[in-house]
Design an enzyme around this catalytic site. Structure first.
Site, PDB file in Angstrom:
ATOM      1  N   ASP A  56       6.203   8.940   9.234  1.00 54.89           N
ATOM      2  CA  ASP A  56       5.447   9.986   8.543  1.00 54.89           C
ATOM      3  C   ASP A  56       4.889  11.034   9.503  1.00 54.89           C
ATOM      4  O   ASP A  56       4.560  10.719  10.650  1.00 54.89           O
ATOM      5  CB  ASP A  56       4.237   9.367   7.814  1.00 54.89           C
ATOM      6  CG  ASP A  56       4.644   8.543   6.605  1.00 54.89           C
ATOM      7  OD1 ASP A  56       5.844   8.371   6.368  1.00 54.89           O
ATOM      8  OD2 ASP A  56       3.724   8.080   5.898  1.00 54.89           O
ATOM      9  N   HIS A  80       4.362   6.366  12.384  1.00 57.30           N
ATOM     10  CA  HIS A  80       4.019   7.795  12.364  1.00 57.30           C
ATOM     11  C   HIS A  80       4.567   8.482  13.602  1.00 57.30           C
ATOM     12  O   HIS A  80       4.360   7.982  14.712  1.00 57.30           O
ATOM     13  CB  HIS A  80       2.498   7.973  12.318  1.00 57.30           C
ATOM     14  CG  HIS A  80       1.892   7.488  11.046  1.00 57.30           C
ATOM     15  ND1 HIS A  80       1.638   6.156  10.814  1.00 57.30           N
ATOM     16  CD2 HIS A  80       1.527   8.147   9.918  1.00 57.30           C
ATOM     17  CE1 HIS A  80       1.125   6.017   9.599  1.00 57.30           C
ATOM     18  NE2 HIS A  80       1.044   7.201   9.032  1.00 57.30           N
TER      19      HIS A  80
END
Ligand SMILES: [Zn+2]
Length: 208
Positions: free
Chosen positions: A33, A178
């Site tokens: 992400d 992430h």
């Protein structure tokens, strides 16, 4: 406290949101992400390429606007891309109208920069109102997760991020990492050994 997994009860409360995915036996779904961010996304792409693994990247539209070449590289490497809003908005703090507009702004940037469309959406922070989810479900799949590495939390030691991620990984797991500024330091410590664990244990990676 950080949850490294999502309790079944929470998953059952929101049955239309996707927490795990069906696929082949021992298939897991890696997701990254918040990119694309230079110096992090390219590191991730390189580690995946070394092992022949694939992932789905939930990009922030404004980061894609600034780093279109990296976005192109994600697609050229055979990975998938999903919508993570244009400005990484928290659905609970945003009106439905503004939230949906921001998601549309991502779609416009995605089409302008890469000529592509995506029906994958992941709410930033996992926070989305029911009214927002309901509107989005008409055109998008809401992709949540059931393994949260915790890589963005600088208070969690790398060792714990790695061991908890390994402990919770099962066939069908959707795993979140992430590729953003906060994970520059920790990813080189946890991602390569986690990807090696997948290979050693016979897990194959699938695309959402
Ligand atoms: Zn995010």
């Amino acid at each position: 406290m950080v949850w490294h997994t999502v309790p079944k009860a929470v998953q059952l409360l929101f049955p239309k949101r996707i927490w795990t995915a069906d696929g082949l036996e021992n298939q897991v779904y890696l997701t990254f992400d918040d990119g694309p961010v230079p110096g992090v996304t390219d590191f991730v792409l390189n580690e995946l390429a070394k092992r022949g693994q694939q992932a789905t990247f939930f990009l922030v539209g404004d980061n894609l606007r600034k780093n279109r070449a990296l976005g192109r590289e994600i697609i050229a490497s055979g990975h998938h891309i999903g919508n993570h809003t244009f400005n990484h908005l928290n659905g609970w703090k945003t009106s439905d109208q503004d939230y949906l507009k921001n998601i549309q702004a991502f779609d416009q940037e995605f089409e302008a920069s890469l000529g592509l469309k995506t029906d994958l959406f992941r709410p930033p922070y996992g926070l989305i109102r029911n009214s927002q989810a309901k509107a989005l479900l008409k055109t998008k799949k809401l992709i949540m997760w059931n393994v949260l590495s915790g890589d963005y939390d600088q208070r969690i030691p790398g060792k714990q991020i790695l061991s908890k991620s390994i402990d919770h990984t099962r066939s069908g797991s959707i795993v979140v990492f992430h590729d953003q500024e906060k994970t520059v330091e920790v990813l080189p410590k946890v991602l390569p050994p986690y990807l090696d664990f997948l290979l050693e244990r016979g897990f194959i990676t699938g695309l959402l």
